[in-house]
Design an enzyme around this catalytic site. Sequence first.
Site, PDB file in Angstrom:
ATOM      1  N   GLY A  34      -0.595   8.137  -2.530  1.00  0.00           N
ATOM      2  CA  GLY A  34       0.404   8.212  -3.584  1.00  0.00           C
ATOM      3  C   GLY A  34       1.423   9.267  -3.192  1.00  0.00           C
ATOM      4  N   ARG A  79       2.778  10.761   7.175  1.00  0.00           N
ATOM      5  CA  ARG A  79       3.196   9.491   6.586  1.00  0.00           C
ATOM      6  C   ARG A  79       4.706   9.535   6.362  1.00  0.00           C
ATOM      7  NH1 ARG A  79      -0.459   6.826   2.292  1.00  0.00           N
ATOM      8  NH2 ARG A  79       0.493   5.039   3.350  1.00  0.00           N
ATOM      9  N   GLN A 120      -6.540  -0.414  -4.314  1.00  0.00           N
ATOM     10  CA  GLN A 120      -6.177   0.627  -5.283  1.00  0.00           C
ATOM     11  C   GLN A 120      -6.157   0.082  -6.711  1.00  0.00           C
ATOM     12  OE1 GLN A 120      -4.499   0.109  -2.419  1.00  0.00           O
ATOM     13  NE2 GLN A 120      -3.750   2.021  -1.534  1.00  0.00           N
ATOM     14  N   ASP A 172       7.489   4.566  -3.884  1.00  0.00           N
ATOM     15  CA  ASP A 172       7.275   5.687  -2.965  1.00  0.00           C
ATOM     16  C   ASP A 172       8.585   6.350  -2.595  1.00  0.00           C
ATOM     17  OD1 ASP A 172       4.821   3.783  -2.549  1.00  0.00           O
ATOM     18  OD2 ASP A 172       4.216   5.798  -1.951  1.00  0.00           O
ATOM     19  N   ASN A 186       7.794   0.445  -2.134  1.00  0.00           N
ATOM     20  CA  ASN A 186       6.512   0.618  -2.812  1.00  0.00           C
ATOM     21  C   ASN A 186       5.476  -0.164  -2.011  1.00  0.00           C
ATOM     22  OD1 ASN A 186       5.013   1.720  -5.059  1.00  0.00           O
ATOM     23  ND2 ASN A 186       4.808  -0.357  -5.846  1.00  0.00           N
ATOM     24  N   LYS A 187       4.231  -0.022  -2.412  1.00  0.00           N
ATOM     25  CA  LYS A 187       3.111  -0.701  -1.729  1.00  0.00           C
ATOM     26  C   LYS A 187       3.471  -2.143  -1.390  1.00  0.00           C
ATOM     27  CE  LYS A 187      -0.238   0.366  -0.818  1.00  0.00           C
ATOM     28  NZ  LYS A 187      -0.618   0.782   0.562  1.00  0.00           N
TER      29      LYS A 187
END
Lengths: 340, 340
Positions: free
Chosen positions: A61, A94, A193, A234, A244-245
């Site tokens: 996250g 990351r 998740q 993100d 995002n994911k």
Amino acid sequence: MNTIPPNPAILADRFKTLHYDPDERAVVLLNRALYPHQIEYVPCHTVEEVARAIETMVVQGGPPLAYAAGLGLALAAPTAEAYRQAAQRLLRTRPTADDLHHIIPAALERALAALSAQQEPQQAILRYVNGEIERGNQVSRACGQYAADLLQDGDHVLTHCIAGAALCWMLWIAKHQDKTIYLIPTETRPYLQGARLTAQCAKELGIDVTLITDGMPAHLMSQGMVDKFICAADRITLDGHISNKVGTFQIALAAHYHRIPFYVLGYDGPDPHTESADGIEIEWRDGREVLYCGGQRTAVSGIKALYPAFDITPPHLISGIVTDRGVFAAHTIRQYFNRV
Amino acid sequence: MNTIPPNPAILADRFKTLHYDPDERAVVLLNRALYPHQIEYVPCHTVEEVARAIETMVVQGGPPLAYAAGLGLALAAPTAEAYRQAAQRLLRTRPTADDLHHIIPAALERALAALSAQQEPQQAILRYVNGEIERGNQVSRACGQYAADLLQDGDHVLTHCIAGAALCWMLWIAKHQDKTIYLIPTETRPYLQGARLTAQCAKELGIDVTLITDGMPAHLMSQGMVDKFICAADRITLDGHISNKVGTFQIALAAHYHRIPFYVLGYDGPDPHTESADGIEIEWRDGREVLYCGGQRTAVSGIKALYPAFDITPPHLISGIVTDRGVFAAHTIRQYFNRV
């Protein structure tokens, strides 16, 4: 907001999932790769251990991993050179979420300033990062409040991956607004998740949860079973793209096709340093992670796999970006900085 | 087509995956719920055992499960009443694919006619169903030939679930047309048909395979990594809708957005009894199947889940339906019956 009781979801308060332990001289992290199937707190005693914990999704996250990295900087030897090297190592973990790339330079700056002033650099780092965690908690609550105000009694809210503390606050505040919300998380392969973290948060909040696989959102929308799609980001660009994911983009496409609102929980707004989508580096993780599920091999042997961890959704697919300063049209998210 | 060697993929020939064994008096099924992680042939000695094998995905895919059911009818006691009850039981197993609903009434009719003529009803059933399996193999090869002709050297072909024997033939024929094809299967949760069955077929054919999760198609398309999306259909309506494994619809939406061709392997064409999408019953399977992966619990306890097994994609998202009689625009698939 004064009438809302404390939020019972563990992930609603980042201090409950990560902290610096002065006795252990360690950054202690709730292992999100296992939670809630196992409750394990991982003590990291070195910068390298924190970096690897971030890389292996022990903490994930955008904001939480940035906080972990920030606290991790405090584990470096108290010299300018050691702090600089530690910052570089932590920044390499990351690439996609922007929080890491704000907190580490700012924490490094404070450490170097303390060294110059012959003050305690570790204390300067911890004071700054703990302040950021506290600020992040407040941002999450404010963002969740604005999001809750968008919900209607009886809404079926689809979500993807884990939208973090703001999602917990949105659900909790909506509940105390006497709205019944039905949460539909995608399981979010490969790390699940949704099946683990999001489902657990909703359980702790007493919210009705119905899990689906990542292939089902469009079908449920076509059947009138989804009222809103809400996830986090993100990174948000100044022109209104979000990363995002991976999976978010195709759900956003399906929501747009079905004229279902798609709101992004945008926390403290766009990254002031990222003008548009081409400024976002999408992380490619090890493809082998796709060949397994929960540690068990699921795919046949002898094949390859790809794991782009994030995708990018353009502003015209987004109905609104919800921040701690209110709701913005994606195309005008730049105005976040003009609103206080 | 004469120069193409025999297809080495087991799933390319339905006789290799299911047959009636006269010595055992059993329908013997390759267990597709485990294949290829385990190679297990399940002998079913009663109609009920065949019905449960279909319901538990020991055999899956529209034509294969219909063949298994047809052979299963031959296990009933040789009376009109027993055949009628067996047919009803087998028809109840799965509602969405149309093949089952063609083969069982036709096999029943032949059994009853044999009884009336004082001939062997079991032989009449087996002769008919084995003829259908042989015909299905030929349909698969012809459909695969037309699909192969649509591919270009170097194409990256995204696929979802398992598109069966026609996919095996498409890949095999394209290979013998000296085209290098890169196959990108989605893993296809919850049963992982892509990670297991599709990947295994491609391996047996020597085709390059790169697995992705069900959330990744749109992102790969946005990165220019997909040239065509090709899957099968469990039912095709006369007005050009298709039902296929849940997840197909949102990949089709993403393909349409990115102007990537989406071809449906339509085998022997539309269901002459289904005019449009409202004539298709979408099967809802037990939601608990979503809470597990490969027998292992993946979701937190105490939550619900949904498992719509299929979804429906409308004709305007489909670039072409490939059949054993050539390629049709989805809106004109009705013309399949005019072409020989």
